[in-house]
Design a protein around this motif. Structure first.
Motif, PDB file in Angstrom:
ATOM      1  N   PRO A 170      -6.104  24.833 -17.790  1.00 58.95           N
ATOM      2  CA  PRO A 170      -6.784  25.585 -16.721  1.00 58.95           C
ATOM      3  C   PRO A 170      -6.761  24.800 -15.398  1.00 58.95           C
ATOM      4  N   LEU A 171      -6.735  25.556 -14.291  1.00 61.58           N
ATOM      5  CA  LEU A 171      -6.587  24.946 -12.956  1.00 61.58           C
ATOM      6  C   LEU A 171      -7.714  23.959 -12.654  1.00 61.58           C
ATOM      7  N   ALA A 172      -8.965  24.368 -13.026  1.00 65.91           N
ATOM      8  CA  ALA A 172     -10.118  23.499 -12.725  1.00 65.91           C
ATOM      9  C   ALA A 172      -9.966  22.159 -13.419  1.00 65.91           C
ATOM     10  N   ASP A 173      -9.482  22.180 -14.673  1.00 70.11           N
ATOM     11  CA  ASP A 173      -9.298  20.918 -15.417  1.00 70.11           C
ATOM     12  C   ASP A 173      -8.228  20.061 -14.750  1.00 70.11           C
ATOM     13  N   ARG A 174      -7.146  20.752 -14.304  1.00 70.94           N
ATOM     14  CA  ARG A 174      -6.021  19.994 -13.707  1.00 70.94           C
ATOM     15  C   ARG A 174      -6.462  19.328 -12.393  1.00 70.94           C
ATOM     16  N   VAL A 175      -7.250  20.123 -11.620  1.00 70.22           N
ATOM     17  CA  VAL A 175      -7.730  19.554 -10.337  1.00 70.22           C
ATOM     18  C   VAL A 175      -8.665  18.386 -10.619  1.00 70.22           C
ATOM     19  N   GLY A 176      -9.518  18.587 -11.615  1.00 70.46           N
ATOM     20  CA  GLY A 176     -10.463  17.511 -11.976  1.00 70.46           C
ATOM     21  C   GLY A 176      -9.730  16.259 -12.390  1.00 70.46           C
ATOM     22  N   ALA A 177      -8.646  16.457 -13.181  1.00 65.83           N
ATOM     23  CA  ALA A 177      -7.876  15.291 -13.656  1.00 65.83           C
ATOM     24  C   ALA A 177      -7.161  14.597 -12.497  1.00 65.83           C
ATOM     25  N   ALA A 178      -6.810  15.415 -11.463  1.00 70.09           N
ATOM     26  CA  ALA A 178      -6.054  14.815 -10.332  1.00 70.09           C
ATOM     27  C   ALA A 178      -6.967  14.047  -9.368  1.00 70.09           C
ATOM     28  N   LEU A 179      -8.281  14.344  -9.439  1.00 66.74           N
ATOM     29  CA  LEU A 179      -9.181  13.794  -8.414  1.00 66.74           C
ATOM     30  C   LEU A 179      -9.162  12.257  -8.280  1.00 66.74           C
ATOM     31  N   PRO A 180      -9.203  11.500  -9.395  1.00 65.61           N
ATOM     32  CA  PRO A 180      -9.188  10.022  -9.212  1.00 65.61           C
ATOM     33  C   PRO A 180      -7.954   9.555  -8.436  1.00 65.61           C
ATOM     34  N   ALA A 181      -6.779  10.164  -8.800  1.00 61.76           N
ATOM     35  CA  ALA A 181      -5.549   9.755  -8.092  1.00 61.76           C
ATOM     36  C   ALA A 181      -5.606  10.185  -6.635  1.00 61.76           C
ATOM     37  N   LEU A 230       0.828  -1.212   0.000  1.00 63.94           N
ATOM     38  CA  LEU A 230       0.000   0.000   0.000  1.00 63.94           C
ATOM     39  C   LEU A 230       0.863   1.262   0.000  1.00 63.94           C
ATOM     40  N   ALA A 231       1.995   1.203   0.727  1.00 59.80           N
ATOM     41  CA  ALA A 231       2.890   2.379   0.765  1.00 59.80           C
ATOM     42  C   ALA A 231       3.400   2.693  -0.634  1.00 59.80           C
ATOM     43  N   ALA A 232       3.762   1.628  -1.407  1.00 60.20           N
ATOM     44  CA  ALA A 232       4.249   1.838  -2.775  1.00 60.20           C
ATOM     45  C   ALA A 232       3.128   2.388  -3.656  1.00 60.20           C
ATOM     46  N   VAL A 233       1.911   1.806  -3.509  1.00 61.79           N
ATOM     47  CA  VAL A 233       0.774   2.269  -4.313  1.00 61.79           C
ATOM     48  C   VAL A 233       0.509   3.753  -4.022  1.00 61.79           C
ATOM     49  N   SER A 234       0.604   4.112  -2.744  1.00 60.90           N
ATOM     50  CA  SER A 234       0.347   5.501  -2.353  1.00 60.90           C
ATOM     51  C   SER A 234       1.326   6.454  -3.038  1.00 60.90           C
ATOM     52  N   LEU A 235       2.623   6.040  -3.062  1.00 64.11           N
ATOM     53  CA  LEU A 235       3.628   6.905  -3.690  1.00 64.11           C
ATOM     54  C   LEU A 235       3.372   7.073  -5.190  1.00 64.11           C
ATOM     55  N   VAL A 236       3.037   5.949  -5.824  1.00 67.00           N
ATOM     56  CA  VAL A 236       2.771   6.018  -7.267  1.00 67.00           C
ATOM     57  C   VAL A 236       1.581   6.950  -7.518  1.00 67.00           C
ATOM     58  N   SER A 237       0.561   6.857  -6.654  1.00 68.73           N
ATOM     59  CA  SER A 237      -0.619   7.715  -6.833  1.00 68.73           C
ATOM     60  C   SER A 237      -0.265   9.182  -6.606  1.00 68.73           C
ATOM     61  N   VAL A 238       0.646   9.435  -5.668  1.00 66.37           N
ATOM     62  CA  VAL A 238       1.079  10.823  -5.429  1.00 66.37           C
ATOM     63  C   VAL A 238       1.710  11.385  -6.711  1.00 66.37           C
ATOM     64  N   THR A 239       2.529  10.549  -7.387  1.00 62.16           N
ATOM     65  CA  THR A 239       3.135  11.004  -8.649  1.00 62.16           C
ATOM     66  C   THR A 239       2.038  11.377  -9.641  1.00 62.16           C
ATOM     67  N   ARG A 240       0.992  10.545  -9.687  1.00 65.41           N
ATOM     68  CA  ARG A 240      -0.104  10.825 -10.628  1.00 65.41           C
ATOM     69  C   ARG A 240      -0.784  12.149 -10.278  1.00 65.41           C
TER      70      ARG A 240
END
Ligand SMILES: Nc1ncnc2c1ncn2[C@@H]1O[C@H](COP(=O)(O)OP(=O)(O)OP(=O)(O)O)[C@@H](O)[C@H]1O
Length: 648
Positions: free
Chosen positions: A109-120, A89-99
């Protein structure tokens, strides 16, 4: 004369000044307090470097896992499984942080970037929650394993100790090993188990974090090593300082502990007061406590200096790490998101490495005490009687000691030299002689408690060693230094044999315990230990009556009574010697009687007179009085003391 020698400044605080008029301190010289036998492991701890510790880890890990497996395999498997899941889980968490960073740092635009980051972000949050739950499960499993292992280890220790031959208790090597195993060993094994499992979890987590770092950039692994070396060095050095201090203090601590015990114990409370020892003991205790305090304060100061040096070097190494990361970023060899993840991963990995170093020390230290424990177990196993090779003994016809030689483990002259005695079914045999002549030692041979080094003790012709402990079930021994069991009056008599009211009443009457119990607030159910709320205390003579009842209660073919009346009043003593014959007649048991009251042995079928471990005379009272020997001398001495001087 005290030898002069160099001592480290921080270990030699001056003894505190004595109060005027106080007795000289008995805290022991510095040399006494650093006696090598108490420093057994601390010496080794100080000598051992990191590499040796690492190489011993596989064996210690296997031993710890073995105990944990025996204690509770389900908890062990849960702890191991949970650690592995947590690492993944620690490794998965780090990979997700990169995403998340990738999405946030992408153009747009910021809103799009935040939206794209939400799943990660959702994955990071989910993994964090899951990690928390997994950690709880792992901690619970580890917390459960500790007490379960401790119970197992203690039962092993007492199981082996109570099975060992009695003579082991006179053996200094064994007693010393038992002290060490009991004092630290049993408590260190569970510590070793938990530290090993935590260490394993740390290793798994480190491997997974290292994997993430290597994927980001292989150079990061090298940077990681550079940054943990200074803190690792400081931690190891500080731990070593602590061990050195423990080594210097171990004997003093033990002596302080013993002094504290004497000051707080009921047994020594009366003498402490009547000999006005309070000030002297307090002075001794204070001197030892001061010595320990000074040493520990000096250690704390040295450790802080070392940690400061380590911390400064670690800071420089971290600066170097960040400079490298910056260079990689500027050179375009690592994207910004990866650099962010690398910073996070490096921080986590550094923390992990440091706790691993700490755990390594803990496992190693506990492992040494664990070795103490296993060494004691091995010694105790060697001292366990061999399994019987003959069928269980039949009713006693003849018990014989042939050419027995017995020497205590402490060495010196044998307590018994070539002794020959025998006891026939239903006979009363007396052993007499001056103090130290070997009567109690011979009684223990007859009772199957000691084995002679030469010669033999046989039951109906079969050697005691072939019969094993089963022979002791046919023998009852009223021991000279009987035990005051902290149990009810009833259990003090029936011991481990279950209560038969008729036998209990008979044994109580023969020994005079009936009169003692009649006075007790809860009769037979009274607890004979005043350190508990409802307990009562008995006088020395009352305790001896209870010990006598214990001997009579047991159904046995042979009753050995070693000084059974030494604390009894004249009436109780007379009653005891009359009733012992009644008991023998009723049960058909043979009796071996040891006493200094010569009048009480007159009726014996045979009397053996011992002197310095040898039988020098034997026969009936009349036969022994007919010759001018030791028996007649001792008998006449006592008889004269009772005769009226006016008539002489
Ligand atoms: N545990 C022991 N370790 C070493 N020597 C011992 C031990 N117990 C007794 N001895 C020694 O063995 C010898 C015989 O002791 P034992 O207790 O058998 O004498 P005893 O005749 O019963 O004496 P007493 O009349 O004083 O009870 C003595 O020299 C004693 O010092």
């Amino acid at each position: 004369m005290r030898r002069s020698r160099q001592r480290p400044a921080q270990t030699a605080p001056a003894d505190p000044p004595r109060a005027p008029g106080a007795a000289p301190s008995d805290t022991g010289s510095e040399e006494d307090l650093t006696a090598p036998k108490w420093n057994f492991f601390n010496d080794e701890l100080v000598r051992t470097g990191l590499w040796t510790k690492l190489t011993r880890m596989p064996a210690l890990t296997a031993a710890a896992a073995g105990w944990a497996w025996r204690a509770n395999r389900r908890d062990l498997l849960i702890a191991l499984g949970a650690s592995t899941v947590a690492a993944v889980l620690a490794a998965v968490s780090l990979v997700s942080v990169t995403r998340v960073l990738d999405a946030l740092l992408a153009p747009g635009p910021l809103a799009d970037r935040v939206g794209a980051a939400l799943p990660a972000v959702a994955v990071v949050a989910g993994v964090a929650a899951l990690s928390g739950a997994v950690r709880l499960v792992s901690e619970l499993a580890l917390a459960r394993l500790g007490p379960q292992t401790e119970r197992l280890v203690e039962l092993e220790l007492f199981g082996l100790t109570t099975r060992a031959r009695l003579v082991a208790f006179d053996d200094e090597e064994w007693a010393d090993a038992m002290y060490r195993a009991r004092d630290r060993g049993v408590y260190e094994v569970p510590r070793m188990v938990t530290a090993t499992l935590e260490g394993l979890a740390g290793v798994v987590s480190l491997v997974s974090l290292g994997g993430v770092l290597a994927v980001l950039h292989p150079l990061l692994l090298l940077l990681l090593l550079v940054s943990v070396v200074p803190t690792g060095w400081a931690a190891t050095r500080a731990a070593r300082m602590e061990y050195e201090a423990q080594r210097r203090l171990s004997t003093g601590r033990r002596r302080r502990w013993i002094l504290g015990d004497r000051m707080a114990s009921r047994d020594s409370a009366a003498e402490l007061r009547s000999y006005t020892m309070r000030d002297s003991l307090m002075a001794d205790y204070g001197a030892l406590a001061d010595r320990e305090r000074e040493t520990m304060l000096a250690v704390a100061w040295s450790q802080t200096r070392t940690r400061a040096v380590g911390g400064t070097a670690a800071g420089a190494a971290t600066a170097l790490t960040y400079a490298c990361l910056g260079t990689l970023l500027v050179a375009g060899m690592m994207p910004l998101a990866a650099v962010g993840t690398a910073v996070l991963a490096l921080q986590r990995t550094q923390g992990q490495m440091q706790s691993l170093l700490y755990l390594l020390n803990r496992v190693y230290e506990s492992g040494l005490y664990f070795a103490d424990f296993t060494e004691y177990c091995a010694l105790a196993r060697v001292r366990t009687p061999a399994a019987p090779t003959a069928p269980p003994p039949a009713r006693l016809e003849r018990l014989e000691v042939r050419d027995a030689v017995f020497t205590y483990p402490s060495g010196g002259t044998p307590a018994l030299h070539g002794v020959n005695v025998h006891v026939e079914k239903g006979e009363t045999v007396a052993l007499v002689g001056e103090n130290g002549s070997g009567k109690s030692t011979l009684a223990r041979l007859l009772g199957g408690l000691y084995e002679p080094q030469e010669g033999a003790v046989t039951w109906n012709g079969t050697d005691f060693t072939a019969l094993g402990p089963a022979v002791r079930e046919r023998i009852s021994v009223i021991i000279q230094d009987h035990t005051r069991w902290p149990m009810t009056a009833r259990r003090n008599v029936t011991m481990a044999q279950g209560c038969d009211p008729d036998r209990l009443e008979h044994a109580a009457r023969l020994s005079g315990t009936d009169e003692v119990v009649a006075e007790l607030p809860r009769g037979w159910d009274t607890l004979l230990d005043t350190t508990f709320a409802s307990g009562v205390n008995l006088s020395g003579g009352q305790w001896q009556r209870v010990a006598g009842a214990r001997g009579f209660y047991r159904t046995a073919d042979l009753l050995i009574a070693d000084e059974p009346t030494s604390a009894l009043d004249a009436r109780a003593e007379a009653r005891f010697f009359t009733t012992i014959g009644e008991h023998a007649a009723r049960t058909g048991a043979a009796v071996v009687l040891i006493t200094h009251r010569m009048a009480s042995v007159r009726m014996a079928d045979r009397i053996y007179v011992l002197d310095r471990g040898r039988v020098i005379e034997h026969g009936t009272h009349a036969e022994l009085m007919a010759v001018a020997g030791r028996y007649r001398e001792l008998y006449t001495l006592q008889a004269d003391a009772y005769s009226d001087p006016g008539r002489g």
